[in-house]
Design a protein around this motif. Structure first.
Motif, PDB file in Angstrom:
ATOM      1  N   PHE A  21       0.853  -1.182   0.000  1.00 34.49           N
ATOM      2  CA  PHE A  21       0.000   0.000   0.000  1.00 34.49           C
ATOM      3  C   PHE A  21       0.892   1.236   0.000  1.00 34.49           C
ATOM      4  O   PHE A  21       1.702   1.433   0.915  1.00 34.49           O
ATOM      5  CB  PHE A  21      -0.934   0.020   1.213  1.00 34.49           C
ATOM      6  CG  PHE A  21      -2.068   0.994   1.070  1.00 34.49           C
ATOM      7  CD1 PHE A  21      -3.343   0.562   0.792  1.00 34.49           C
ATOM      8  CD2 PHE A  21      -1.850   2.370   1.184  1.00 34.49           C
ATOM      9  CE1 PHE A  21      -4.388   1.464   0.630  1.00 34.49           C
ATOM     10  CE2 PHE A  21      -2.869   3.281   1.021  1.00 34.49           C
ATOM     11  CZ  PHE A  21      -4.151   2.827   0.742  1.00 34.49           C
ATOM     12  N   GLU A  72      -6.324   7.263   8.967  1.00 36.81           N
ATOM     13  CA  GLU A  72      -6.966   6.053   8.454  1.00 36.81           C
ATOM     14  C   GLU A  72      -8.193   6.389   7.613  1.00 36.81           C
ATOM     15  O   GLU A  72      -8.405   5.811   6.531  1.00 36.81           O
ATOM     16  CB  GLU A  72      -7.355   5.128   9.605  1.00 36.81           C
ATOM     17  CG  GLU A  72      -7.969   3.826   9.128  1.00 36.81           C
ATOM     18  CD  GLU A  72      -8.256   2.857  10.262  1.00 36.81           C
ATOM     19  OE1 GLU A  72      -8.626   1.706   9.968  1.00 36.81           O
ATOM     20  OE2 GLU A  72      -8.102   3.249  11.441  1.00 36.81           O
ATOM     21  N   SER A 108      -9.218   4.739   4.078  1.00 40.69           N
ATOM     22  CA  SER A 108     -10.054   3.545   4.209  1.00 40.69           C
ATOM     23  C   SER A 108     -11.403   3.667   3.523  1.00 40.69           C
ATOM     24  O   SER A 108     -12.082   2.652   3.297  1.00 40.69           O
ATOM     25  CB  SER A 108     -10.267   3.210   5.691  1.00 40.69           C
ATOM     26  OG  SER A 108     -10.954   4.249   6.358  1.00 40.69           O
ATOM     27  N   TRP A 109     -11.827   4.877   3.155  1.00 45.64           N
ATOM     28  CA  TRP A 109     -13.111   5.062   2.482  1.00 45.64           C
ATOM     29  C   TRP A 109     -13.219   4.222   1.214  1.00 45.64           C
ATOM     30  O   TRP A 109     -14.302   3.775   0.844  1.00 45.64           O
ATOM     31  CB  TRP A 109     -13.323   6.541   2.137  1.00 45.64           C
ATOM     32  CG  TRP A 109     -12.322   7.060   1.145  1.00 45.64           C
ATOM     33  CD1 TRP A 109     -11.133   7.660   1.415  1.00 45.64           C
ATOM     34  CD2 TRP A 109     -12.410   6.975  -0.283  1.00 45.64           C
ATOM     35  NE1 TRP A 109     -10.460   7.964   0.265  1.00 45.64           N
ATOM     36  CE2 TRP A 109     -11.229   7.548  -0.797  1.00 45.64           C
ATOM     37  CE3 TRP A 109     -13.359   6.472  -1.168  1.00 45.64           C
ATOM     38  CZ2 TRP A 109     -10.973   7.641  -2.168  1.00 45.64           C
ATOM     39  CZ3 TRP A 109     -13.120   6.557  -2.540  1.00 45.64           C
ATOM     40  CH2 TRP A 109     -11.942   7.136  -3.023  1.00 45.64           C
ATOM     41  N   VAL A 110     -12.074   4.003   0.545  1.00 39.30           N
ATOM     42  CA  VAL A 110     -12.099   3.301  -0.738  1.00 39.30           C
ATOM     43  C   VAL A 110     -12.589   1.869  -0.588  1.00 39.30           C
ATOM     44  O   VAL A 110     -13.148   1.285  -1.526  1.00 39.30           O
ATOM     45  CB  VAL A 110     -10.702   3.362  -1.399  1.00 39.30           C
ATOM     46  CG1 VAL A 110      -9.718   2.448  -0.680  1.00 39.30           C
ATOM     47  CG2 VAL A 110     -10.785   3.016  -2.880  1.00 39.30           C
ATOM     48  N   GLU A 111     -12.431   1.291   0.602  1.00 40.18           N
ATOM     49  CA  GLU A 111     -12.876  -0.079   0.831  1.00 40.18           C
ATOM     50  C   GLU A 111     -14.397  -0.187   0.844  1.00 40.18           C
ATOM     51  O   GLU A 111     -14.945  -1.290   0.727  1.00 40.18           O
ATOM     52  CB  GLU A 111     -12.297  -0.595   2.146  1.00 40.18           C
ATOM     53  CG  GLU A 111     -10.772  -0.603   2.178  1.00 40.18           C
ATOM     54  CD  GLU A 111     -10.232  -0.903   3.569  1.00 40.18           C
ATOM     55  OE1 GLU A 111     -11.004  -1.369   4.422  1.00 40.18           O
ATOM     56  OE2 GLU A 111      -9.026  -0.652   3.791  1.00 40.18           O
ATOM     57  N   GLU A 112     -15.102   0.929   0.982  1.00 37.63           N
ATOM     58  CA  GLU A 112     -16.559   0.936   1.050  1.00 37.63           C
ATOM     59  C   GLU A 112     -17.222   1.174  -0.309  1.00 37.63           C
ATOM     60  O   GLU A 112     -18.437   1.045  -0.432  1.00 37.63           O
ATOM     61  CB  GLU A 112     -17.026   2.028   2.018  1.00 37.63           C
ATOM     62  CG  GLU A 112     -16.437   1.939   3.413  1.00 37.63           C
ATOM     63  CD  GLU A 112     -16.848   0.656   4.115  1.00 37.63           C
ATOM     64  OE1 GLU A 112     -18.040   0.314   4.067  1.00 37.63           O
ATOM     65  OE2 GLU A 112     -15.955   0.007   4.713  1.00 37.63           O
ATOM     66  N   SER A 146     -13.619  -2.855  -7.887  1.00 40.20           N
ATOM     67  CA  SER A 146     -13.331  -4.267  -7.652  1.00 40.20           C
ATOM     68  C   SER A 146     -12.036  -4.426  -6.873  1.00 40.20           C
ATOM     69  O   SER A 146     -11.282  -3.467  -6.657  1.00 40.20           O
ATOM     70  CB  SER A 146     -13.203  -4.998  -8.988  1.00 40.20           C
ATOM     71  OG  SER A 146     -12.047  -4.536  -9.691  1.00 40.20           O
ATOM     72  N   ALA A 147     -11.755  -5.660  -6.472  1.00 40.87           N
ATOM     73  CA  ALA A 147     -10.493  -5.944  -5.801  1.00 40.87           C
ATOM     74  C   ALA A 147      -9.317  -5.615  -6.721  1.00 40.87           C
ATOM     75  O   ALA A 147      -8.273  -5.118  -6.270  1.00 40.87           O
ATOM     76  CB  ALA A 147     -10.446  -7.405  -5.366  1.00 40.87           C
ATOM     77  N   TYR A 200      -8.890  -1.872  -6.703  1.00 39.42           N
ATOM     78  CA  TYR A 200      -8.267  -1.470  -5.437  1.00 39.42           C
ATOM     79  C   TYR A 200      -6.754  -1.680  -5.490  1.00 39.42           C
ATOM     80  O   TYR A 200      -5.989  -0.832  -5.019  1.00 39.42           O
ATOM     81  CB  TYR A 200      -8.878  -2.257  -4.285  1.00 39.42           C
ATOM     82  CG  TYR A 200      -8.320  -1.917  -2.930  1.00 39.42           C
ATOM     83  CD1 TYR A 200      -8.797  -0.837  -2.197  1.00 39.42           C
ATOM     84  CD2 TYR A 200      -7.285  -2.662  -2.371  1.00 39.42           C
ATOM     85  CE1 TYR A 200      -8.281  -0.519  -0.949  1.00 39.42           C
ATOM     86  CE2 TYR A 200      -6.752  -2.353  -1.136  1.00 39.42           C
ATOM     87  CZ  TYR A 200      -7.251  -1.281  -0.424  1.00 39.42           C
ATOM     88  OH  TYR A 200      -6.712  -0.969   0.804  1.00 39.42           O
ATOM     89  N   SER A 201      -6.335  -2.785  -6.084  1.00 42.86           N
ATOM     90  CA  SER A 201      -4.902  -3.059  -6.143  1.00 42.86           C
ATOM     91  C   SER A 201      -4.170  -2.022  -6.983  1.00 42.86           C
ATOM     92  O   SER A 201      -3.024  -1.661  -6.684  1.00 42.86           O
ATOM     93  CB  SER A 201      -4.644  -4.472  -6.690  1.00 42.86           C
ATOM     94  OG  SER A 201      -4.932  -4.562  -8.073  1.00 42.86           O
ATOM     95  N   ALA A 228      -4.043   1.176  -4.894  1.00 38.80           N
ATOM     96  CA  ALA A 228      -3.188   1.016  -3.713  1.00 38.80           C
ATOM     97  C   ALA A 228      -1.708   0.959  -4.051  1.00 38.80           C
ATOM     98  O   ALA A 228      -0.883   1.452  -3.261  1.00 38.80           O
ATOM     99  CB  ALA A 228      -3.586  -0.243  -2.958  1.00 38.80           C
TER     100      ALA A 228
END
Length: 290
Positions: free
Chosen positions: A3, A259, A263-267, A272-273, A276-277, A280
């Motif tokens: 990350f 944080e 961390s908002w991006v996880e919501e 997709s995963a 996100y990668s 990140a």
């Protein structure tokens, strides 16, 4: 998974040896936010590496990036840098040499243009239609950036996106990174011009965007759902392969903790995963480590 926070700021205490030439601090802030402070926050939040963007408080002179450079040397496996410099000089060769000096360290990723601010030694005054980034006098910067294979990080408002498209077309060999999604605010709409000029800008493969500083633009609080349409459009137009996640911490301290800035991006349900990668770390690797 690796990350990388692609946008943070640090600065040392105001000392005689490395003085603040202007007191430009985050809202409500007093004193330093050191590289050691950042590393502690990164460790607590699970961030592996961060990009330190030099703050205007040190000016644009030869020592503007001194604290950034020292921090990179102190934490060579954790920190990267983006520098500031004086883009105007009587001698174009001096400008070229200054750019080479700033990006001479292999963990300095490029230099930043505060496009939406009046060009001054300490850029703080908003001018959302400033066009100095198009000056012919800056041609040595663009030529040298291409020669050094380094990036120019541009911080615009939406009204200036068409200018960035002009630059992207004029200098296809220079990597351009747009900071903070051009800072959406009460004057912009994700479905209307000028913010939708991003769609045309996405046609230039040398342009990437930092999805960063969301807490400052949001009126809804974490996870900042009122900004999700902006993020959705960027993902559609650029694809995740040209988007990078950044916090803008600690300039967020009045709005969010470290944080929350990330961390908002996880919501977000439409990322997709795989997306996100890229946000990140994979886009960062493609742009800056390839």
């Amino acid at each position: 998974m690796r990350f990388v926070d692609t946008h943070t700021h640090t600065w040392g205490p105001n000392t005689e040896e490395l003085p603040w030439s202007a007191e430009i601090l985050p809202p409500g802030w007093d004193g330093a936010y050191t590289a050691r402070d950042l590393i502690a926050d990164m460790d607590a939040t699970g961030v592996d590496e961060s990009v330190m963007v030099t703050t205007p408080m040190y000016g644009r002179g030869i020592r503007a990036n001194e604290y950034t450079m020292r921090s990179i040397e102190a934490y060579p496996d954790r920190l990267w840098g983006v520098g500031l410099m004086d883009f105007y000089a009587d001698d174009p060769e001096a400008v070229r040499a200054d750019l080479r000096r700033v990006v001479g360290h292999d963990r300095m990723l490029g230099v930043r243009m505060h496009a939406c601010l009046r060009y001054e030694e300490h850029s703080t005054e908003l001018d959302r239609t400033a066009d100095w980034i198009l000056d012919d006098e800056l041609e040595p910067i663009w030529e040298e950036a291409a020669a050094q294979d380094t990036a120019i990080f541009v911080f615009p408002k939406a009204e200036q996106l068409s200018m960035i498209e002009t630059l992207a077309g004029r200098h296809p060999d220079v990597r351009l990174v747009v900071d903070h999604m051009a800072f959406p605010d009460e004057t912009t709409d994700p479905d209307e011009e000028p913010w939708t000029d991003f769609e045309s800008l996405a046609g230039h493969e040398n342009v990437a965007v930092k999805v960063s500083s969301l807490p400052r633009s949001s009126d809804s609080g974490w996870p900042y759902e009122d900004l999700w349409d902006y993020v959705r459009h960027l993902a559609e137009w650029f694809s995740a392969e040209r988007l990078m996640l950044g916090s803008d911490y600690p300039w967020m301290d009045d709005w969010a903790d470290y944080e929350d800035c990330l961390s908002w991006v996880e919501e977000v349900p439409f990322l997709s995963a795989r997306d996100y990668s890229y946000l990140a770390h994979r886009t960062f690797e493609s742009i800056h480590e390839s």
